[in-house]
Design a protein around this motif. Sequence first.
Motif, PDB file in Angstrom:
ATOM      1  N   SER A  30     -14.602  -7.639   2.158  1.00  0.00           N
ATOM      2  CA  SER A  30     -14.180  -6.284   1.588  1.00  0.00           C
ATOM      3  C   SER A  30     -12.803  -5.894   2.155  1.00  0.00           C
ATOM      4  N   LYS A  32     -10.843  -2.405   3.176  1.00  0.00           N
ATOM      5  CA  LYS A  32     -10.984  -1.029   3.398  1.00  0.00           C
ATOM      6  C   LYS A  32      -9.861  -0.464   2.716  1.00  0.00           C
ATOM      7  N   TYR A  33      -8.435  -0.936   3.208  1.00  0.00           N
ATOM      8  CA  TYR A  33      -7.229  -0.073   2.825  1.00  0.00           C
ATOM      9  C   TYR A  33      -6.235  -0.974   2.890  1.00  0.00           C
ATOM     10  N   THR A  52      -6.255   2.922  -0.848  1.00  0.00           N
ATOM     11  CA  THR A  52      -7.585   2.611  -0.523  1.00  0.00           C
ATOM     12  C   THR A  52      -8.491   1.802  -1.352  1.00  0.00           C
ATOM     13  N   ASN A  53      -9.521   1.524  -1.169  1.00  0.00           N
ATOM     14  CA  ASN A  53     -10.170   0.559  -1.715  1.00  0.00           C
ATOM     15  C   ASN A  53     -10.557   1.095  -3.112  1.00  0.00           C
ATOM     16  N   ASP A  54     -10.619   2.106  -3.323  1.00  0.00           N
ATOM     17  CA  ASP A  54     -10.997   3.039  -4.481  1.00  0.00           C
ATOM     18  C   ASP A  54      -9.691   3.408  -5.411  1.00  0.00           C
ATOM     19  N   ARG A  56      -7.021   5.123  -4.418  1.00  0.00           N
ATOM     20  CA  ARG A  56      -6.067   6.398  -3.893  1.00  0.00           C
ATOM     21  C   ARG A  56      -4.879   6.083  -3.059  1.00  0.00           C
ATOM     22  N   ASN A  73      -7.715  -6.392  -6.462  1.00  0.00           N
ATOM     23  CA  ASN A  73      -8.777  -6.518  -5.527  1.00  0.00           C
ATOM     24  C   ASN A  73      -9.390  -7.825  -5.728  1.00  0.00           C
TER      25      ASN A  73
END
Length: 119
Positions: A30, A32-33, A52-54, A56, A73
């Motif tokens: 994965s 992270k950023y 970021t991974n979500d 932001r 992603n």
Amino acid sequence: QVQLVESGGGLVQPGGSLRLSCAASGSIDSIKYMDWSRQAPGKLRELVATITNDGRTNYRDAVKGRFTISRDNNKNTVYLQMNSLKPEDTAVYYCKAGIFHTGGYGDYWGQGTQVTISS
């Protein structure tokens, strides 16, 4: 091994646009950023934008409203859409990513791509 490969740099006139891409490859679990930095001749490297991974995002003031960072992603790829480019945006642009992979975690840099804004 993890590798970041950038593309999309070039020479454009002031007011023009460019889209940079940076693809991460290797044994990735994965990310992270992902972010973009730039370094102009004779100047220190500066952070331009982060995602970021979500999803932001954060931008340095000088590019707010002109640059947009995004990521796919599924493709482990980050993009930097740059509009209304100015001569002061001229620099080598680098992507960086914080990556969890087999063997642990690390921060990885791409090789850089030259962006030149000139008439």
